[in-house]
Write a protein that holds these residues in place. Sequence first.
Motif, PDB file in Angstrom:
ATOM      1  N   PHE A 157      34.909 -12.248  16.390  1.00 30.67           N
ATOM      2  CA  PHE A 157      35.437 -11.781  15.098  1.00 30.67           C
ATOM      3  C   PHE A 157      35.390 -10.265  15.000  1.00 30.67           C
ATOM      4  O   PHE A 157      36.296  -9.634  14.442  1.00 30.67           O
ATOM      5  CB  PHE A 157      34.639 -12.422  13.959  1.00 30.67           C
ATOM      6  CG  PHE A 157      34.828 -13.906  13.841  1.00 30.67           C
ATOM      7  CD1 PHE A 157      35.990 -14.437  13.302  1.00 30.67           C
ATOM      8  CD2 PHE A 157      33.848 -14.779  14.290  1.00 30.67           C
ATOM      9  CE1 PHE A 157      36.175 -15.810  13.199  1.00 30.67           C
ATOM     10  CE2 PHE A 157      34.020 -16.155  14.194  1.00 30.67           C
ATOM     11  CZ  PHE A 157      35.188 -16.669  13.644  1.00 30.67           C
ATOM     12  N   GLY A 158      34.325  -9.663  15.529  1.00 31.97           N
ATOM     13  CA  GLY A 158      34.206  -8.209  15.488  1.00 31.97           C
ATOM     14  C   GLY A 158      35.319  -7.518  16.241  1.00 31.97           C
ATOM     15  O   GLY A 158      35.849  -6.487  15.794  1.00 31.97           O
ATOM     16  N   ARG A 159      35.728  -8.071  17.364  1.00 30.45           N
ATOM     17  CA  ARG A 159      36.810  -7.488  18.154  1.00 30.45           C
ATOM     18  C   ARG A 159      38.137  -7.533  17.393  1.00 30.45           C
ATOM     19  O   ARG A 159      38.889  -6.553  17.357  1.00 30.45           O
ATOM     20  CB  ARG A 159      36.944  -8.234  19.483  1.00 30.45           C
ATOM     21  CG  ARG A 159      35.831  -7.931  20.481  1.00 30.45           C
ATOM     22  CD  ARG A 159      35.858  -8.939  21.621  1.00 30.45           C
ATOM     23  NE  ARG A 159      35.078  -8.518  22.760  1.00 30.45           N
ATOM     24  CZ  ARG A 159      33.771  -8.687  22.893  1.00 30.45           C
ATOM     25  NH1 ARG A 159      33.090  -9.276  21.922  1.00 30.45           N
ATOM     26  NH2 ARG A 159      33.135  -8.266  23.973  1.00 30.45           N
ATOM     27  N   VAL A 160      38.436  -8.685  16.794  1.00 31.98           N
ATOM     28  CA  VAL A 160      39.702  -8.831  16.073  1.00 31.98           C
ATOM     29  C   VAL A 160      39.723  -7.938  14.834  1.00 31.98           C
ATOM     30  O   VAL A 160      40.719  -7.252  14.561  1.00 31.98           O
ATOM     31  CB  VAL A 160      39.932 -10.302  15.687  1.00 31.98           C
ATOM     32  CG1 VAL A 160      41.208 -10.446  14.864  1.00 31.98           C
ATOM     33  CG2 VAL A 160      40.019 -11.172  16.941  1.00 31.98           C
ATOM     34  N   LEU A 161      38.635  -7.940  14.066  1.00 34.52           N
ATOM     35  CA  LEU A 161      38.582  -7.133  12.844  1.00 34.52           C
ATOM     36  C   LEU A 161      38.689  -5.641  13.157  1.00 34.52           C
ATOM     37  O   LEU A 161      39.367  -4.894  12.440  1.00 34.52           O
ATOM     38  CB  LEU A 161      37.284  -7.425  12.089  1.00 34.52           C
ATOM     39  CG  LEU A 161      37.166  -8.819  11.478  1.00 34.52           C
ATOM     40  CD1 LEU A 161      35.780  -9.021  10.866  1.00 34.52           C
ATOM     41  CD2 LEU A 161      38.238  -9.053  10.423  1.00 34.52           C
ATOM     42  N   THR A 162      38.044  -5.203  14.230  1.00 35.79           N
ATOM     43  CA  THR A 162      38.135  -3.791  14.610  1.00 35.79           C
ATOM     44  C   THR A 162      39.550  -3.439  15.040  1.00 35.79           C
ATOM     45  O   THR A 162      40.057  -2.361  14.703  1.00 35.79           O
ATOM     46  CB  THR A 162      37.153  -3.482  15.751  1.00 35.79           C
ATOM     47  OG1 THR A 162      35.830  -3.858  15.352  1.00 35.79           O
ATOM     48  CG2 THR A 162      37.157  -1.996  16.085  1.00 35.79           C
ATOM     49  N   GLY A 163      40.197  -4.335  15.762  1.00 37.32           N
ATOM     50  CA  GLY A 163      41.579  -4.095  16.157  1.00 37.32           C
ATOM     51  C   GLY A 163      42.501  -3.952  14.966  1.00 37.32           C
ATOM     52  O   GLY A 163      43.401  -3.099  14.951  1.00 37.32           O
ATOM     53  N   MET A 164      42.272  -4.749  13.928  1.00 37.85           N
ATOM     54  CA  MET A 164      43.072  -4.638  12.713  1.00 37.85           C
ATOM     55  C   MET A 164      42.774  -3.333  11.981  1.00 37.85           C
ATOM     56  O   MET A 164      43.671  -2.718  11.395  1.00 37.85           O
ATOM     57  CB  MET A 164      42.790  -5.828  11.798  1.00 37.85           C
ATOM     58  CG  MET A 164      43.196  -7.168  12.375  1.00 37.85           C
ATOM     59  SD  MET A 164      42.651  -8.567  11.372  1.00 37.85           S
ATOM     60  CE  MET A 164      43.542  -8.262   9.857  1.00 37.85           C
ATOM     61  N   ALA A 165      41.515  -2.901  12.049  1.00 42.49           N
ATOM     62  CA  ALA A 165      41.116  -1.702  11.307  1.00 42.49           C
ATOM     63  C   ALA A 165      41.655  -0.418  11.920  1.00 42.49           C
ATOM     64  O   ALA A 165      41.856   0.574  11.208  1.00 42.49           O
ATOM     65  CB  ALA A 165      39.594  -1.633  11.217  1.00 42.49           C
ATOM     66  N   VAL A 166      41.874  -0.405  13.240  1.00 42.32           N
ATOM     67  CA  VAL A 166      42.346   0.820  13.890  1.00 42.32           C
ATOM     68  C   VAL A 166      43.842   0.799  14.149  1.00 42.32           C
ATOM     69  O   VAL A 166      44.355   1.596  14.928  1.00 42.32           O
ATOM     70  CB  VAL A 166      41.606   1.068  15.230  1.00 42.32           C
ATOM     71  CG1 VAL A 166      40.145   1.291  14.996  1.00 42.32           C
ATOM     72  CG2 VAL A 166      41.840  -0.093  16.204  1.00 42.32           C
ATOM     73  N   SER A 167      44.560  -0.104  13.500  1.00 44.39           N
ATOM     74  CA  SER A 167      46.008  -0.112  13.613  1.00 44.39           C
ATOM     75  C   SER A 167      46.577   1.181  13.025  1.00 44.39           C
ATOM     76  O   SER A 167      45.877   1.917  12.327  1.00 44.39           O
ATOM     77  CB  SER A 167      46.582  -1.324  12.872  1.00 44.39           C
ATOM     78  OG  SER A 167      46.159  -2.512  13.500  1.00 44.39           O
ATOM     79  N   PRO A 168      47.860   1.490  13.291  1.00 45.96           N
ATOM     80  CA  PRO A 168      48.456   2.724  12.773  1.00 45.96           C
ATOM     81  C   PRO A 168      48.277   2.852  11.264  1.00 45.96           C
ATOM     82  O   PRO A 168      48.364   1.877  10.520  1.00 45.96           O
ATOM     83  CB  PRO A 168      49.936   2.580  13.156  1.00 45.96           C
ATOM     84  CG  PRO A 168      49.913   1.712  14.357  1.00 45.96           C
ATOM     85  CD  PRO A 168      48.784   0.741  14.147  1.00 45.96           C
ATOM     86  N   HIS A 169      47.998   4.080  10.815  1.00 46.73           N
ATOM     87  CA  HIS A 169      47.804   4.406   9.405  1.00 46.73           C
ATOM     88  C   HIS A 169      46.576   3.716   8.823  1.00 46.73           C
ATOM     89  O   HIS A 169      46.500   3.506   7.607  1.00 46.73           O
ATOM     90  CB  HIS A 169      49.040   4.042   8.585  1.00 46.73           C
ATOM     91  CG  HIS A 169      50.326   4.544   9.175  1.00 46.73           C
ATOM     92  ND1 HIS A 169      50.601   5.896   9.329  1.00 46.73           N
ATOM     93  CD2 HIS A 169      51.395   3.882   9.681  1.00 46.73           C
ATOM     94  CE1 HIS A 169      51.798   6.037   9.879  1.00 46.73           C
ATOM     95  NE2 HIS A 169      52.297   4.833  10.113  1.00 46.73           N
ATOM     96  N   ALA A 170      45.616   3.344   9.680  1.00 49.37           N
ATOM     97  CA  ALA A 170      44.368   2.740   9.196  1.00 49.37           C
ATOM     98  C   ALA A 170      43.220   3.701   9.493  1.00 49.37           C
ATOM     99  O   ALA A 170      43.367   4.904   9.403  1.00 49.37           O
ATOM    100  CB  ALA A 170      44.161   1.381   9.861  1.00 49.37           C
ATOM    101  N   ILE A 171      42.054   3.168   9.878  1.00 46.64           N
ATOM    102  CA  ILE A 171      40.867   4.004  10.089  1.00 46.64           C
ATOM    103  C   ILE A 171      40.965   4.741  11.418  1.00 46.64           C
ATOM    104  O   ILE A 171      41.389   4.170  12.433  1.00 46.64           O
ATOM    105  CB  ILE A 171      39.600   3.131  10.044  1.00 46.64           C
ATOM    106  CG1 ILE A 171      39.513   2.398   8.697  1.00 46.64           C
ATOM    107  CG2 ILE A 171      38.354   3.979  10.253  1.00 46.64           C
ATOM    108  CD1 ILE A 171      38.339   1.448   8.604  1.00 46.64           C
TER     109      ILE A 171
END
Length: 281
Positions: A157-171
């Motif tokens: 879950f940590g891998r998927v959530l981090t991937g979503m968080a560093v998408s363009p225009h994110a964190i």
Amino acid sequence: MATPPLVVIGYYFRKKRGIAIGIAVSGAGAGMFISGPLFQFLFDSYGFQGGMLIMAAIFSNQIVLGCIMRPSETEIYHKSLRSKDINDQPSRINLRKTLNLDIFGDKMFLVLLLQFLIWNIPFSMLVLHLPNFSVLKGSTEQQAAFLIFLIGLTGTFGRVLTGMAVSPHAIDPVLMNMGITGILGITCSLFPFYSNTYAGQSVFSCVFGIYSGGLTTLITPLIVELLGLEKLSSAVGIMYCIGGIGYIIGPTFAGKIKQSTLVYFRIVYLLFQRLKVFEVC
């Protein structure tokens, strides 16, 4: 190994690279939470040699998966640019440009390499020694193996959530890397205060799994942010080489610390014994 997928996905995806990498490397977390109970079952059922043979057969399937990977249009384009740049250069300079050795001149990349080395040293300690520690504290071998299961499960879950968080225009991946590293440092530092119970060990495994999985996802976004896409393959290869060195050092380093600590307490104990003798005299 996660290195080929990180490089391949880095070239295949642009807008949603972070999410794609998070989903891909979540397979490593899934494998980790399956491997703990599975390996324990194999060793109990077939012995050490039989279990290792079955594990080798499972791991050999990676050869097939590696054979079906093909370069994307972006990767072919960057390779053609590099070949044009180095055609008229001497062989030594040619090799240097092919491997992108100039990345060692980037200070931020060197800091990232140092972090990856330091991170892999305690990570290998934990994976090897946490189950043994849990058994010494009174847990069964199956309960100890379940801790690795928890690290892998929450790491997925940590891998998927981090991937979503560093998408363009994110964190920003650099900022997230600093935050995750800080949280992991605090969690590990406080481990002695809650590690005497199995519940405390389980909570630690969950927190460690979530955030350590996030660090794995951040590797490709960080490299692309710092060095650019054209140097991704060289940088990822170097990072995993350095990380492998840390992974080898970790368990040995932990054993040396334990041995030195035992020697230290033995010396202190003998000194107190002699002091008591002198007091009696």
